[in-house]
Design an enzyme around this catalytic site. Sequence first.
Site, PDB file in Angstrom:
ATOM      1  N   HIS A  74       5.348   6.049  11.388  1.00 24.93           N
ATOM      2  CA  HIS A  74       4.805   6.240  10.458  1.00 24.93           C
ATOM      3  C   HIS A  74       3.978   7.331   9.812  1.00 24.93           C
ATOM      4  O   HIS A  74       2.512   7.261  10.005  1.00 24.93           O
ATOM      5  CB  HIS A  74       4.446   4.365  10.114  1.00 24.93           C
ATOM      6  CG  HIS A  74       3.648   4.048   9.005  1.00 24.93           C
ATOM      7  ND1 HIS A  74       3.764   4.754   7.510  1.00 24.93           N
ATOM      8  CD2 HIS A  74       3.333   2.807   7.963  1.00 24.93           C
ATOM      9  CE1 HIS A  74       3.528   4.137   6.591  1.00 24.93           C
ATOM     10  NE2 HIS A  74       3.724   3.096   6.779  1.00 24.93           N
ATOM     11  N   ARG A 100      11.644   3.960   3.419  1.00 30.61           N
ATOM     12  CA  ARG A 100      11.378   2.981   4.372  1.00 30.61           C
ATOM     13  C   ARG A 100      12.214   2.122   4.474  1.00 30.61           C
ATOM     14  O   ARG A 100      12.917   1.304   3.404  1.00 30.61           O
ATOM     15  CB  ARG A 100      10.473   2.099   3.874  1.00 30.61           C
ATOM     16  CG  ARG A 100       9.800   0.374   4.599  1.00 30.61           C
ATOM     17  CD  ARG A 100       8.408   0.191   4.646  1.00 30.61           C
ATOM     18  NE  ARG A 100       7.562   1.062   4.825  1.00 30.61           N
ATOM     19  CZ  ARG A 100       5.874  -0.074   5.350  1.00 30.61           C
ATOM     20  NH1 ARG A 100       5.279  -0.893   4.827  1.00 30.61           N
ATOM     21  NH2 ARG A 100       5.104   0.763   5.302  1.00 30.61           N
ATOM     22  N   ARG A 118       0.883  -1.577   0.002  1.00 28.67           N
ATOM     23  CA  ARG A 118       0.042  -0.050   0.081  1.00 28.67           C
ATOM     24  C   ARG A 118       0.816   1.352  -0.504  1.00 28.67           C
ATOM     25  O   ARG A 118       0.658   2.083  -0.823  1.00 28.67           O
ATOM     26  CB  ARG A 118      -0.857   0.218   1.173  1.00 28.67           C
ATOM     27  CG  ARG A 118      -2.370  -0.389   1.342  1.00 28.67           C
ATOM     28  CD  ARG A 118      -2.928  -1.373   2.484  1.00 28.67           C
ATOM     29  NE  ARG A 118      -1.611  -2.059   2.679  1.00 28.67           N
ATOM     30  CZ  ARG A 118      -2.147  -3.267   2.584  1.00 28.67           C
ATOM     31  NH1 ARG A 118      -2.909  -4.191   1.997  1.00 28.67           N
ATOM     32  NH2 ARG A 118      -1.048  -4.341   2.311  1.00 28.67           N
ATOM     33  N   THR A 119       1.808   1.276   0.892  1.00 28.78           N
ATOM     34  CA  THR A 119       2.072   2.721   0.867  1.00 28.78           C
ATOM     35  C   THR A 119       3.141   2.629  -0.309  1.00 28.78           C
ATOM     36  O   THR A 119       2.725   3.776  -0.855  1.00 28.78           O
ATOM     37  CB  THR A 119       3.588   2.323   2.304  1.00 28.78           C
ATOM     38  OG1 THR A 119       2.459   2.426   3.547  1.00 28.78           O
ATOM     39  CG2 THR A 119       4.394   3.886   2.641  1.00 28.78           C
ATOM     40  N   LYS A 179      24.982  -4.298  -1.208  1.00 30.36           N
ATOM     41  CA  LYS A 179      27.118  -4.108  -1.143  1.00 30.36           C
ATOM     42  C   LYS A 179      27.908  -3.463  -0.504  1.00 30.36           C
ATOM     43  O   LYS A 179      29.201  -2.807   0.058  1.00 30.36           O
ATOM     44  CB  LYS A 179      27.379  -2.817  -2.705  1.00 30.36           C
ATOM     45  CG  LYS A 179      26.630  -3.548  -4.344  1.00 30.36           C
ATOM     46  CD  LYS A 179      27.232  -2.706  -5.011  1.00 30.36           C
ATOM     47  CE  LYS A 179      26.312  -3.643  -6.675  1.00 30.36           C
ATOM     48  NZ  LYS A 179      27.108  -2.450  -7.546  1.00 30.36           N
TER      49      LYS A 179
END
Length: 304
Positions: free
Chosen positions: A129, A101, A51-52, A80
């Site tokens: 959030h 995120r 969703r986000t 890496k």
Amino acid sequence: MKSLIDIRDLTTGEIDELLTTALDIIAHPDRYARKCCGKKLATLFFEPSTRTRLSFEAAMYELGGSVLGFSEAQSSSAAKGESVADTVRVVSYFADIIAMRHPKEGAPLVASMRATVPVINAGDGGHNHPTQTLTDLLTIWREKGRFENLTIGLCGDLKFGRTVHSLIAAMSRYAGVKFVLISPDELRLPGYIQTDIMERNGIPYEETTDLAATMPALDVLYMTRVQRERFFNEADYVRLKDSYVLTPAKLETAREDLCIMHPLPRVNEISVAVDDDPRAAYFRQVLNGKYIRMALILKLLEVD
Ligand code: NCD
């Protein structure tokens, strides 16, 4: 240049402005279709999301902008060993705004200190959030018509559930709000949120393990998933995962105007039999997420 790392980065007035813009977008989407022409959003997702990330991307496309980015750490140079600070410094050359995120608490804050474009925290570990909270605020506004004088039940994993932490910080600003914290003992709300946010603002709250007993008092019931990925061992997760399962039978004592929310994804904590109940707002909530993210992108890019 302004970033959004914590919901408290926004004043109550700024939140009102975002909600007003989102409601205007809903009423007149055509007026916004070219607002971000030529602008690029980078979505840097070091943790899973449906969703986000997709609502950020849909939001930017609906504003006429474009999107670049990655949806897992393994496909970026993080694999890496590149630092978040270096990654965002580089991405700042390619994009006008970044949504990030990350599984580590504080990573988007570090990113905002090194990026030369606005950074939006799209979820950092078990911490915050803020854009889910903007989504939740728009939902509460559209479903309940007010923020004041609401009794809000927060149920499930209150320890690791970052959406709950940000929602409490936001709703603690409104008069007459009361929280009922419903969780197993092991998943209680972190003490710092109780002391630094609720007690400091004089917000009444009670803690309980009993959802059924509190149901009749609730205006909003915010269900959450037990956050498996933040547990140290699988046995604890398995023991706690089905602590609360909302069913039509459990809603028999609920108010007729209860608003049932969930940030999603749902695992088992709301039975699908609840989905057809008119009080179930969680899919409407998803759509609100796109509109409020459109409003946020406009604000951070300082588009009129
Ligand atoms: C939430 C999250 O990522 O914290 N999901 C979302 O963004 N809507 C809730 C969750 O994962 O349980």
